[in-house]
Design a protein around this motif. Sequence first.
Motif, mmCIF file in Angstrom:
data_model
loop_
_atom_site.group_PDB
_atom_site.id
_atom_site.type_symbol
_atom_site.label_atom_id
_atom_site.label_comp_id
_atom_site.label_asym_id
_atom_site.label_seq_id
_atom_site.Cartn_x
_atom_site.Cartn_y
_atom_site.Cartn_z
ATOM 1 N N UNK A 8 0.754 -1.215 0.248
ATOM 2 C CA UNK A 8 0.020 -0.095 -0.014
ATOM 3 C C UNK A 8 0.986 1.143 -0.108
ATOM 4 N N UNK A 9 0.473 2.348 -0.828
ATOM 5 C CA UNK A 9 1.349 3.433 -1.149
ATOM 6 C C UNK A 9 0.629 4.774 -0.502
ATOM 7 N N UNK A 10 1.482 5.387 -0.251
ATOM 8 C CA UNK A 10 1.121 7.121 -0.349
ATOM 9 C C UNK A 10 1.592 7.661 -1.444
ATOM 10 N N UNK A 11 0.516 8.332 -2.227
ATOM 11 C CA UNK A 11 0.805 9.055 -3.412
ATOM 12 C C UNK A 11 0.722 10.351 -3.250
ATOM 13 N N UNK A 12 2.042 11.043 -3.106
ATOM 14 C CA UNK A 12 2.388 12.495 -2.858
ATOM 15 C C UNK A 12 2.935 13.191 -4.090
ATOM 16 N N UNK A 13 3.047 14.385 -3.977
ATOM 17 C CA UNK A 13 3.663 15.302 -4.785
ATOM 18 C C UNK A 13 5.226 15.221 -4.280
ATOM 19 N N UNK A 14 6.116 15.199 -5.366
ATOM 20 C CA UNK A 14 7.494 15.138 -5.144
ATOM 21 C C UNK A 14 7.814 16.948 -4.654
ATOM 22 N N UNK A 15 6.884 17.759 -5.081
ATOM 23 C CA UNK A 15 7.169 19.020 -4.685
ATOM 24 C C UNK A 15 5.813 19.810 -4.493
ATOM 25 N N UNK A 16 5.400 20.302 -3.552
ATOM 26 C CA UNK A 16 4.128 21.000 -3.247
ATOM 27 C C UNK A 16 4.119 22.541 -3.509
ATOM 28 N N UNK A 17 2.977 22.973 -4.338
ATOM 29 C CA UNK A 17 2.832 24.323 -4.434
ATOM 30 C C UNK A 17 2.882 25.111 -3.229
ATOM 31 N N UNK A 18 2.224 24.725 -2.356
ATOM 32 C CA UNK A 18 2.305 25.378 -0.876
ATOM 33 C C UNK A 18 3.567 24.716 -0.119
ATOM 34 N N UNK A 19 4.359 25.318 0.332
ATOM 35 C CA UNK A 19 5.453 24.794 1.105
ATOM 36 C C UNK A 19 5.110 24.446 2.379
ATOM 37 N N UNK A 20 4.199 24.857 3.053
ATOM 38 C CA UNK A 20 3.767 24.537 4.596
ATOM 39 C C UNK A 20 3.182 22.978 4.296
ATOM 40 N N UNK A 21 2.279 22.718 3.229
ATOM 41 C CA UNK A 21 1.852 21.552 3.151
ATOM 42 C C UNK A 21 2.869 20.496 2.952
ATOM 43 N N UNK A 22 3.992 20.607 1.987
ATOM 44 C CA UNK A 22 4.907 19.735 1.744
ATOM 45 C C UNK A 22 5.761 19.519 2.909
ATOM 46 N N UNK A 23 5.941 20.503 3.874
ATOM 47 C CA UNK A 23 6.799 20.332 4.854
ATOM 48 C C UNK A 23 6.063 19.532 5.872
ATOM 49 N N UNK A 24 4.812 19.529 6.049
ATOM 50 C CA UNK A 24 3.838 18.761 6.767
ATOM 51 C C UNK A 24 3.834 17.386 6.352
ATOM 52 N N UNK A 25 3.551 17.023 5.233
ATOM 53 C CA UNK A 25 3.564 15.787 4.483
ATOM 54 C C UNK A 25 5.084 15.097 4.592
ATOM 55 N N UNK A 26 5.964 15.652 4.757
ATOM 56 C CA UNK A 26 7.319 15.109 4.776
ATOM 57 C C UNK A 26 7.391 14.750 6.172
ATOM 58 N N UNK A 27 6.978 15.503 7.101
ATOM 59 C CA UNK A 27 6.854 15.034 8.501
ATOM 60 C C UNK A 27 5.980 13.959 8.847
ATOM 61 N N UNK A 28 4.866 14.033 8.122
ATOM 62 C CA UNK A 28 4.020 12.833 8.357
ATOM 63 C C UNK A 28 4.465 11.630 7.794
ATOM 64 N N UNK A 29 5.042 11.682 6.935
ATOM 65 C CA UNK A 29 5.613 10.194 6.220
ATOM 66 C C UNK A 29 7.181 10.072 7.110
#
Length: 367
Positions: free
Chosen positions: A311-332
């Motif tokens: 089972x995968x998490x499908x994510x953006x390699x880079x997020x237009x919103x930096x705050x979202x990208x940082x939080x997704x990285x922390x979650x993963x």
Amino acid sequence: MKHNRLAAATSLLATAAVALSGCNTHHTALVYASGAKVECGGKQGLAASGSTAQAPAMTQFINAFHKTCPGQTLSYSAIGSGAGISEFLAGKTDFAGSDTPLSGEQYAAAKQRCGGHDAWNLPVVFGPLAITYNLNAIDRLVLDAPTLAKIFNGTIKRWDDPAITALNSSMPPEEIRVIYRSDESGTTDNFQSYLQAASGGAWAAGAGKTFKGGVGTGKVGNEGTSAMVKSTEGAISYNLLSYALEQGLFAAEIKTPASRKSLRAVRVGTDSVGKTIAGAKIIGKGNDLVLDISSFYNPTQPDVYPIVLVTYEIVCGGYPNAEVGKAVEAFLQSTIGPGQSDLDQRGYIPLPPDFQARVSSAVDAIS
């Protein structure tokens, strides 16, 4: 009588799940969990949706995230892999959970959704699929891929069909009640891929997230199908092991060509599942860590269980919103670190160390 049988089933599957922790590979995998790097920050509340197969594991992942990064959390809606991908592509969620990776035109749609960045499929956990059944007179059932294919395409309609009695000493004269996923499901895709690869031509309907057998009763989610198996005499379905554990269901033993030679069938949830994932290979490019699991379906060793999904998490390699990208990285980071601890108790297999290290590098590259 039925209550005692269900209790016995729960005990059997629970023992099998606990046995996973006895496999050296998975004990080793837990070493990285305690010292994992997690850089908290970014958006406080993330949203994701998708796979029901990973929902029980996701509960643990969210708890690990909240504990590691107080004040941050994730809301996850288990609506099925297909619906989860659709919501992600539409920008309604920050990432998607899916039991199958993106394919074809979905990559282009994801790149547009991600502001020009590529989307990545990141494997976070493995889960065996149990062939669950409810027969009052039977507490042990052996099946193989050709027989399963004929059950799920309606060719075999009764439990006392000669093809089933050939694998089992005796079977009740009952109608088979097939239960399948009515929603688009990665679990269905994995199950049908197994039937297509291992049934010797008995399954001609192909794979895909939509059930193509043409028979039975559809229910939404792993929770829907497993609950209906529990309440329906004569039922059979395909469920992630974690849901079979929750419902106290019996799981069929599977004969593979390799196990047939040894005159044994393979039981789900033991070390047999740990041996299965050793055959998984990364075929995606760069940080898109798509796995080839085709080797699972026709194992060459007699003690390898053949139906295991990733089972995968499908994510953006880079997020237009930096705050979202940082939080997704922390979650993963918390998911593939402390979130992996004790997953075996829920019927999953934690990431082996080599996979964890590769996924960790990809997670750290999210911008």
